[in-house]
Scaffold this active site. Sequence first.
Site, mmCIF file in Angstrom:
data_model
loop_
_atom_site.group_PDB
_atom_site.id
_atom_site.type_symbol
_atom_site.label_atom_id
_atom_site.label_comp_id
_atom_site.label_asym_id
_atom_site.label_seq_id
_atom_site.Cartn_x
_atom_site.Cartn_y
_atom_site.Cartn_z
ATOM 1 N N HIS A 157 -5.123 10.269 14.964
ATOM 2 C CA HIS A 157 -6.040 9.150 14.673
ATOM 3 C C HIS A 157 -6.030 8.802 13.187
ATOM 4 C CE1 HIS A 157 -7.801 10.008 18.687
ATOM 5 N NE2 HIS A 157 -7.628 11.270 18.312
ATOM 6 N N SER A 278 6.410 -7.676 -8.045
ATOM 7 C CA SER A 278 5.603 -8.859 -7.753
ATOM 8 C C SER A 278 5.870 -9.893 -8.830
ATOM 9 C CB SER A 278 4.130 -8.472 -7.746
ATOM 10 O OG SER A 278 3.331 -9.587 -8.065
ATOM 11 N N LYS A 284 3.157 -3.859 -10.010
ATOM 12 C CA LYS A 284 3.473 -3.628 -8.599
ATOM 13 C C LYS A 284 4.876 -3.080 -8.341
ATOM 14 C CE LYS A 284 1.480 -4.492 -5.231
ATOM 15 N NZ LYS A 284 0.908 -5.639 -4.552
ATOM 16 N N GLU A 291 8.741 -2.650 4.885
ATOM 17 C CA GLU A 291 7.917 -3.690 5.526
ATOM 18 C C GLU A 291 8.776 -4.639 6.357
ATOM 19 O OE1 GLU A 291 5.198 -5.579 2.668
ATOM 20 O OE2 GLU A 291 5.314 -3.708 1.560
#
Length: 457
Positions: A157, A278, A284, A291
């Site tokens: 979980h 970024s 970043k 992704e």
Amino acid sequence: MNEKLWAGRFSKALDDSANDYNASIRFDQRMYKEDITGSMAHAAMLSATGIISAEDGNAIQAGLEGILSDLESGALQIDLSCEDIHTFVEQELTRRIGDTGKRLHTARSRNDQVAVDLRLNLRARTDETAELLKRLIRVICEKALAYADAIMPGYTHLQRAQPVTLGHHLMAYAWMFLRDLGRLQDARGRMNLCPLGSGALAGTTFPIDRDMTAKSLGFDGACPNSLDGVSDRDFCVELAGALALIMTHLSRFSEEIILWCSWEFKFVELDDAFSTGSSIMPQKKNPDIAELTRGKAGRAIGNLVTLLTMLKGLPLAYNKDLQEDKEAIFDSFDTAVMALTVFSPMLETMRVRTDNMRAAAAKGFINATDCADYLCAKGLPFRSAYKIVGELVAYLIAEGKTLEEASLEEYRRFSDLFAQDVYEAIRLENCVKKRLSKGATSPVLVKQQIEEALSRL
Ligand code: ARG
């Protein structure tokens, strides 16, 4: 516009919009090599069986060889105004060797031709994908060996649950990819029958030798039913299924890597060569490759549904709907091949912050089960031990302490079975080491797992 292979029956040319809609050369041109190899095998058989003369057979072989080498060298461009790759090759052959070229299509239909081209093409791509999977499994095994005793929290979980080692966690993926490899190999075995000679649907009146063409193209035999031979696309579905699952596994792995890269976890750091920045936030470093892999899994799943839906309402035998098979299955292969190609080096160069993993494992009472097991070993039924440790944990949460930090006096407030040796029992290194049941996380077993996984390759 090029003349259609089927022009004779018609009194006008196809409308431009209908022609664009109907043509498949845009995506089937990538099968040029298989189309030519399949035609060579067919021509050799036609001449061996005396259906065409040896002289014609030789002229066709030489013509096809010339087309192949000119396409590979770039001396010949595929004419995209042709309906499909089959039309282009036959037309080019006839342009080169004259009327003899027109004998190639004896005892053949584009229906069995496209089916053989596609099987040949996908067989090669299956092998390519299998190699990439093996490489990924090797990378995972190497990393797992390097971190066979690196402790991290195991989750259920997404809550810290019990301690595991990173090696064990990584090996879970190795087994998924080994199953994927098996699925590709299984599908390859079933796919490796030759549809050539099925003709349009019913076979042919010519005395062809189907076993000869099957053998020369590396198939295990000829498809036993001509109707099935031209209309079967189960192999596309099976492969799309295997590829969808590969992408699903890569996507799950990506999701974990994305989490692990976050400041909240900081378990790993991806190499700069596999991260992006970024345009506005100078600090970043983003896990775009992971992704994108998670995102691209959607295509692979979609392609599987496309193929199943395409097939479900089709009467036998060939229907033009079947032309929709190629873009879907090609895209699944392209997607999986690209993803696997970039995933292995991304993983290989990923740095692991074992300190952060160990620190995360120290919080969250992930040794609570071991604490209950300790009481059990002292004779308490597990359910009673479970209850005592639950109360102890609730107390420690309120106190802001861990199981390691509680004093023996505090332990004994909950059960007088607790003694000094409880600290050894709940030490994370011991919790992991003692998990010696088959398939468990103990480093010795993880090393055996790695050996076994590698031996399957
Ligand atoms: N482009 C077609 C396909 O991909 C080739 C087979 C054409 N056969 C036909 N009967 N129109 O399925």
